[in-house]
Motif scaffolding. Structure first.
Motif, short mmCIF file in Angstrom:
data_model
loop_
_atom_site.label_atom_id
_atom_site.label_comp_id
_atom_site.label_asym_id
_atom_site.label_seq_id
_atom_site.Cartn_x
_atom_site.Cartn_y
_atom_site.Cartn_z
N SER A 177 0.86 -1.19 0.00
CA SER A 177 0.00 0.00 0.00
C SER A 177 0.89 1.24 0.00
O SER A 177 2.11 1.13 0.16
N PHE A 178 0.27 2.40 -0.18
CA PHE A 178 1.01 3.66 -0.17
C PHE A 178 0.36 4.63 0.81
O PHE A 178 -0.86 4.75 0.85
N LYS A 179 1.19 5.31 1.58
CA LYS A 179 0.70 6.32 2.51
C LYS A 179 1.48 7.62 2.31
O LYS A 179 2.62 7.60 1.81
N VAL A 180 0.86 8.73 2.70
CA VAL A 180 1.53 10.03 2.63
C VAL A 180 2.15 10.31 3.99
O VAL A 180 1.48 10.23 5.03
N THR A 181 3.44 10.63 4.02
CA THR A 181 4.13 10.91 5.27
C THR A 181 3.88 12.36 5.69
O THR A 181 3.33 13.17 4.94
N ASN A 182 4.30 12.70 6.89
CA ASN A 182 4.07 14.05 7.42
C ASN A 182 4.73 15.14 6.59
O ASN A 182 4.26 16.27 6.56
N THR A 188 5.68 3.38 0.81
CA THR A 188 4.96 2.10 0.80
C THR A 188 4.73 1.59 2.21
O THR A 188 5.45 1.92 3.15
N VAL A 189 3.71 0.74 2.31
CA VAL A 189 3.45 -0.03 3.52
C VAL A 189 3.45 -1.50 3.10
O VAL A 189 2.67 -1.91 2.25
N GLY A 190 4.36 -2.27 3.66
CA GLY A 190 4.37 -3.70 3.38
C GLY A 190 5.35 -4.17 2.32
O GLY A 190 5.49 -5.38 2.11
N LEU A 191 6.05 -3.26 1.65
CA LEU A 191 7.07 -3.71 0.70
C LEU A 191 8.22 -4.40 1.44
O LEU A 191 8.86 -5.31 0.90
N PRO A 203 9.25 14.21 -1.52
CA PRO A 203 8.21 15.21 -1.80
C PRO A 203 8.35 15.92 -3.13
O PRO A 203 7.34 16.28 -3.76
N SER A 204 9.56 16.13 -3.59
CA SER A 204 9.75 16.82 -4.87
C SER A 204 9.18 16.03 -6.05
O SER A 204 8.93 16.60 -7.12
N LEU A 205 8.95 14.73 -5.85
CA LEU A 205 8.41 13.88 -6.91
C LEU A 205 6.96 13.47 -6.65
O LEU A 205 6.36 12.81 -7.50
N SER A 206 6.42 13.83 -5.51
CA SER A 206 5.12 13.28 -5.13
C SER A 206 4.04 14.32 -4.89
O SER A 206 3.07 14.06 -4.17
N SER A 207 4.17 15.50 -5.48
CA SER A 207 3.12 16.50 -5.32
C SER A 207 1.82 16.03 -5.97
O SER A 207 0.72 16.28 -5.46
N ASP A 208 1.92 15.34 -7.10
CA ASP A 208 0.77 14.71 -7.74
C ASP A 208 0.72 13.27 -7.24
O ASP A 208 1.48 12.41 -7.69
N LYS A 209 -0.17 13.00 -6.28
CA LYS A 209 -0.16 11.70 -5.61
C LYS A 209 -0.58 10.56 -6.55
O LYS A 209 -0.10 9.43 -6.40
N ILE A 210 -1.42 10.83 -7.53
CA ILE A 210 -1.82 9.78 -8.47
C ILE A 210 -0.63 9.36 -9.33
O ILE A 210 -0.34 8.17 -9.48
N GLU A 211 0.06 10.34 -9.89
CA GLU A 211 1.22 10.03 -10.72
C GLU A 211 2.33 9.41 -9.88
O GLU A 211 3.04 8.49 -10.34
N ALA A 212 2.50 9.89 -8.65
CA ALA A 212 3.54 9.33 -7.78
C ALA A 212 3.23 7.88 -7.44
O ALA A 212 4.13 7.05 -7.35
N THR A 213 1.95 7.57 -7.26
CA THR A 213 1.56 6.18 -6.98
C THR A 213 1.84 5.30 -8.18
O THR A 213 2.30 4.16 -8.03
N ARG A 214 1.56 5.79 -9.37
CA ARG A 214 1.86 5.02 -10.59
C ARG A 214 3.35 4.76 -10.70
O ARG A 214 3.79 3.66 -11.04
N LEU A 215 4.14 5.81 -10.43
CA LEU A 215 5.59 5.64 -10.44
C LEU A 215 6.01 4.63 -9.39
O LEU A 215 6.83 3.73 -9.66
N GLY A 216 5.44 4.76 -8.20
CA GLY A 216 5.78 3.84 -7.11
C GLY A 216 5.47 2.40 -7.46
O GLY A 216 6.25 1.49 -7.15
N ALA A 217 4.34 2.17 -8.12
CA ALA A 217 3.96 0.81 -8.50
C ALA A 217 4.98 0.21 -9.47
O ALA A 217 5.33 -0.98 -9.38
N ARG A 218 5.47 1.03 -10.41
CA ARG A 218 6.49 0.54 -11.34
C ARG A 218 7.78 0.15 -10.62
O ARG A 218 8.38 -0.89 -10.90
#
Length: 259
Positions: A177-182, A188-191, A203-218
């Protein structure tokens, strides 16, 4: 695995499930006739009306053998069910979860696999067995994957897990899963269950959380294949920007930032 209340499989149902699959067998389980009797002093049998009677708490479980690996299935009816675990992240499942609405069984690697229980070959067989159970049991409503604190609807789980087992991408949304930190990073949670590390997209890469999640999944898919990151690696994002993957000083995180 969550079943509708009163719908957990009993030993007969588990044996029917196994008999329908050539690759699975039972290496340990309760007798096929699971209705024990009391015997009086003169030898006559006194049948119980149901296994264990009301409030019976015996653990009824099976050891299932799949491709030479054993898996424990606990919480089988009519014994005590497993605890219904809470989850923080929902995937294609929006029903309220409580012990009044659902009952749980627990599928896990067998005890003799303890040293390699998290290895990719064992986990793939575990996930494959879970998919077979979903296909067989219509009352199996959802899967709770504790390492990612995720609650996964049956259709979604079977779809993404089967695709992975057939050579597709790892189910990063579900088995992690993915969570937003403070500070605004996406983590990720559970990787760490799979690789020993969590992924942190800065944070410099994750302002757009949808795109950041897609990147994270890859990146999660790549890390599950390659394993724990020991040194700096470079990664080309879908937008062709160049990124750096770097293990943290304590080795517990993989930090992703611009090159």
């Amino acid at each position: 695995m969550l079943f509708a209340s009163g719908k957990r499989p009993d030993p007969v149902a588990i044996r029917d499930f196994v008999s329908a699959l050539r690759s699975v067998s039972i290496s340990h389980g309760p007798p096929a006739d699971h209705s024990p009797q009391l015997v009086a002093t003169k030898g006559e049998a006194i049948a119980r009306s149901s296994f264990g009677g009301a409030g019976h708490k015996e653990d009824v479980w099976f050891e299932l053998l799949l491709h030479g690996l054993t898996f424990d299935l606990r919480g089988v009816a009519p014994g005590a069910g497993e605890s219904v675990l809470e989850a923080e992240f929902d995937y294609d499942f929006d029903e309220p979860v409580s012990s009044k609405r659902f009952e749980a069984v627990h599928l896990a690697p067998g005890q003799h696999l303890a040293g390699g229980a998290r290895s990719l070959p064992v986990m793939r067989e575990l996930i494959a067995l879970a998919c077979e159970m979903i296909r067989h049991f219509d009352d199996l409503a959802a899967v709770v994957w504790k390492p990612a604190s995720s609650l996964i609807g049956r259709r979604y789980f079977e779809s993404v897990a089967s695709a992975w087992l057939e050579g597709g991408p790892f189910p990063a949304l579900g088995l992690t899963s993915f969570k937003v930190t403070n500070d605004g990073a996406l983590q990720t949670v559970g990787l760490d269950y799979w690789t020993g590390q969590e992924l942190r997209i800065e944070p410099s890469l994750s302002s757009d959380k949808i795109e950041a999640t897609r990147l994270g999944a890859r990146i999660v898919n790549q890390l599950v294949i390659s394993g724990k990151l020991e040194k700096i690696e470079r990664f080309v994002a879908p937008d062709r920007s160049r990124l750096i993957l770097q293990p943290s000083s304590n080795g517990k995180l993989v930090r992703v930032s611009h090159e």
